[in-house]
Design a protein around this motif. Structure first.
Motif, PDB file in Angstrom:
ATOM      1  N   SER A 262      38.440  45.456  49.684  1.00 58.74           N
ATOM      2  CA  SER A 262      38.918  45.799  48.445  1.00 58.74           C
ATOM      3  C   SER A 262      38.667  44.391  47.558  1.00 58.74           C
ATOM      4  O   SER A 262      39.161  43.516  48.468  1.00 58.74           O
ATOM      5  CB  SER A 262      40.446  46.674  47.632  1.00 58.74           C
ATOM      6  OG  SER A 262      40.527  47.671  48.551  1.00 58.74           O
ATOM      7  N   THR A 263      38.982  44.245  46.717  1.00 63.59           N
ATOM      8  CA  THR A 263      39.058  42.428  45.218  1.00 63.59           C
ATOM      9  C   THR A 263      40.631  42.598  45.234  1.00 63.59           C
ATOM     10  O   THR A 263      40.823  43.370  44.369  1.00 63.59           O
ATOM     11  CB  THR A 263      37.881  42.657  44.250  1.00 63.59           C
ATOM     12  OG1 THR A 263      38.552  43.363  43.822  1.00 63.59           O
ATOM     13  CG2 THR A 263      37.184  42.610  45.326  1.00 63.59           C
ATOM     14  N   GLN A 264      40.993  41.434  45.135  1.00 59.51           N
ATOM     15  CA  GLN A 264      42.428  40.689  44.916  1.00 59.51           C
ATOM     16  C   GLN A 264      41.955  39.777  44.427  1.00 59.51           C
ATOM     17  O   GLN A 264      41.254  38.791  44.335  1.00 59.51           O
ATOM     18  CB  GLN A 264      42.711  40.473  45.905  1.00 59.51           C
ATOM     19  CG  GLN A 264      44.480  40.275  45.609  1.00 59.51           C
ATOM     20  CD  GLN A 264      45.057  39.906  47.050  1.00 59.51           C
ATOM     21  OE1 GLN A 264      44.879  39.697  47.927  1.00 59.51           O
ATOM     22  NE2 GLN A 264      46.284  40.421  46.498  1.00 59.51           N
ATOM     23  N   LEU A 265      42.756  39.614  43.048  1.00 61.53           N
ATOM     24  CA  LEU A 265      42.695  38.726  42.003  1.00 61.53           C
ATOM     25  C   LEU A 265      44.113  37.847  41.657  1.00 61.53           C
ATOM     26  O   LEU A 265      45.191  37.726  42.568  1.00 61.53           O
ATOM     27  CB  LEU A 265      43.221  39.175  40.214  1.00 61.53           C
ATOM     28  CG  LEU A 265      42.108  40.328  39.700  1.00 61.53           C
ATOM     29  CD1 LEU A 265      42.731  41.507  38.684  1.00 61.53           C
ATOM     30  CD2 LEU A 265      40.937  39.960  40.231  1.00 61.53           C
ATOM     31  N   GLN A 266      43.893  36.782  41.393  1.00 56.08           N
ATOM     32  CA  GLN A 266      44.933  35.464  41.413  1.00 56.08           C
ATOM     33  C   GLN A 266      46.447  36.118  41.177  1.00 56.08           C
ATOM     34  O   GLN A 266      47.279  35.981  41.536  1.00 56.08           O
ATOM     35  CB  GLN A 266      44.812  34.606  41.183  1.00 56.08           C
ATOM     36  CG  GLN A 266      45.842  33.162  41.431  1.00 56.08           C
ATOM     37  CD  GLN A 266      44.746  31.792  40.461  1.00 56.08           C
ATOM     38  OE1 GLN A 266      43.599  32.060  39.427  1.00 56.08           O
ATOM     39  NE2 GLN A 266      45.541  30.428  40.427  1.00 56.08           N
ATOM     40  N   ASN A 267      46.227  36.914  39.789  1.00 50.99           N
ATOM     41  CA  ASN A 267      47.491  37.468  39.581  1.00 50.99           C
ATOM     42  C   ASN A 267      48.030  39.100  41.020  1.00 50.99           C
ATOM     43  O   ASN A 267      49.109  39.304  40.199  1.00 50.99           O
ATOM     44  CB  ASN A 267      47.504  37.793  38.806  1.00 50.99           C
ATOM     45  CG  ASN A 267      46.264  39.532  37.971  1.00 50.99           C
ATOM     46  OD1 ASN A 267      46.156  39.556  39.156  1.00 50.99           O
ATOM     47  ND2 ASN A 267      46.069  39.428  37.084  1.00 50.99           N
ATOM     48  N   GLY A 268      47.459  38.883  41.714  1.00 50.31           N
ATOM     49  CA  GLY A 268      47.899  39.542  42.871  1.00 50.31           C
ATOM     50  C   GLY A 268      47.246  41.720  42.341  1.00 50.31           C
ATOM     51  O   GLY A 268      47.168  42.287  43.614  1.00 50.31           O
ATOM     52  N   ARG A 269      46.619  41.474  41.982  1.00 51.03           N
ATOM     53  CA  ARG A 269      45.849  43.156  41.595  1.00 51.03           C
ATOM     54  C   ARG A 269      44.839  42.680  42.728  1.00 51.03           C
ATOM     55  O   ARG A 269      44.578  42.066  42.641  1.00 51.03           O
ATOM     56  CB  ARG A 269      46.106  43.327  39.814  1.00 51.03           C
ATOM     57  CG  ARG A 269      47.412  42.992  38.932  1.00 51.03           C
ATOM     58  CD  ARG A 269      46.924  43.287  37.343  1.00 51.03           C
ATOM     59  NE  ARG A 269      45.550  44.676  37.631  1.00 51.03           N
ATOM     60  CZ  ARG A 269      45.406  45.148  35.893  1.00 51.03           C
ATOM     61  NH1 ARG A 269      45.646  44.383  34.939  1.00 51.03           N
ATOM     62  NH2 ARG A 269      44.631  46.313  35.775  1.00 51.03           N
ATOM     63  N   ILE A 270      45.803  44.608  43.197  1.00 54.01           N
ATOM     64  CA  ILE A 270      43.866  44.498  44.138  1.00 54.01           C
ATOM     65  C   ILE A 270      43.099  45.973  43.611  1.00 54.01           C
ATOM     66  O   ILE A 270      43.485  47.015  43.193  1.00 54.01           O
ATOM     67  CB  ILE A 270      45.081  45.124  45.446  1.00 54.01           C
ATOM     68  CG1 ILE A 270      45.070  44.018  45.681  1.00 54.01           C
ATOM     69  CG2 ILE A 270      43.843  45.640  46.696  1.00 54.01           C
ATOM     70  CD1 ILE A 270      46.700  43.561  47.255  1.00 54.01           C
ATOM     71  N   SER A 271      42.056  45.712  43.643  1.00 51.29           N
ATOM     72  CA  SER A 271      40.951  47.165  43.542  1.00 51.29           C
ATOM     73  C   SER A 271      41.287  48.041  44.040  1.00 51.29           C
ATOM     74  O   SER A 271      41.673  48.125  45.177  1.00 51.29           O
ATOM     75  CB  SER A 271      39.776  45.966  43.330  1.00 51.29           C
ATOM     76  OG  SER A 271      39.280  46.558  44.115  1.00 51.29           O
ATOM     77  N   LYS A 272      40.598  49.645  44.086  1.00 54.25           N
ATOM     78  CA  LYS A 272      40.554  50.606  44.334  1.00 54.25           C
ATOM     79  C   LYS A 272      39.401  50.369  45.872  1.00 54.25           C
ATOM     80  O   LYS A 272      38.621  48.560  45.429  1.00 54.25           O
ATOM     81  CB  LYS A 272      40.281  51.588  43.898  1.00 54.25           C
ATOM     82  CG  LYS A 272      40.858  52.181  43.044  1.00 54.25           C
ATOM     83  CD  LYS A 272      40.760  53.451  42.179  1.00 54.25           C
ATOM     84  CE  LYS A 272      40.861  53.956  40.887  1.00 54.25           C
ATOM     85  NZ  LYS A 272      40.794  55.297  40.594  1.00 54.25           N
TER      86      LYS A 272
END
Length: 223
Positions: free
Chosen positions: A192-202
């Motif tokens: 999964s990819t994770q953004l700097q704001n903490g949101r994680i992809s499927k």
């Protein structure tokens, strides 16, 4: 008492004297008399995905036909769309995992514009597209994946087999190696990819089976 010659008489004007009239059907209508354009009200985000965001707007009831202009900008991408004032506006072809500023303006038939309403929204991160196993043995495996679009902070990688908790790690690279695995076991690979704001992809998911000991022994004998 009669008015003197130096005095002027004043009469009360009707209350709608300065108010534009809503003409009945069939009457002539001049949209230029509606100079004021109300701004979009109660704008809400109905849905956001990795490449699209849809907004809900409260339509303004008026004989004037309005249009909605939506401008969107990010650090690397910008665009604009214009649509009817129908209550729902959808913006597509956005970059996954990117924070956008959306500016919404209502435009009248006479070209007058309302004040602008701005919102901030971040599209969902996109998972890696493809997982490729580059090295495989009875006790370890190495694999890599394609880098997805958007500003990825880290990758969350998990390797597990049925009935096991498995191993999970975070990495800034697009490749990883897992050791101390069991021979001849099918493992599921999740990235999964994770953004700097903490949101994680499927997660992107693949599976691979480690080499069995009997295969390794047979291969050694043939050498």
């Amino acid at each position: 008492m009669a008015a003197s010659e130096d005095e002027e008489e004043f009469f009360d004007a009707p209350c709608d004297f300065l108010t534009p009239h809503y003409h009945a059907e069939g009457d002539s209508f001049d949209p230029s008399q509606f100079d004021y354009v109300p701004p979009p009200a109660e704008v809400t985000i109905l849905h956001f995905g990795s490449d699209a965001v849809s907004f809900g707007l409260t339509a303004h009831v008026s004989p004037v036909k309005y249009k909605i202009q939506m401008d969107y900008t990010s650090d690397t991408h910008k665009g604009s769309i214009k649509t009817e004032d129908c209550g729902i506006v959808e913006v597509e072809q956005l970059i996954p995992g990117t924070e956008y500023t959306f500016s919404i303006t209502r435009i009248g038939e006479n070209g007058n514009q309302s004040t602008t309403v701005s919102l901030f929204a971040c599209t969902d991160p996109a998972p890696p597209v493809k997982i490729t196993v580059s090295k495989l043995s009875s006790e370890s495996l190495s694999f890599h994946w394609d880098i997805p679009p958007g500003a990825v902070q880290t990758y969350i990688v998990r390797c597990c087999s049925e009935g096991e908790t498995g191993k999970t790690l975070a990495t800034h690279k697009n490749s990883v190696t897992f050791d101390s695995l069991r021979p001849g076991v099918c493992y599921s690979l999740h990235v999964s990819t994770q953004l700097q704001n903490g949101r994680i992809s499927k997660p992107a998911i693949s599976s691979v089976k480690t080499r069995g000991l009997h295969c390794l022994m047979h291969h050694t004998v043939r050498k």
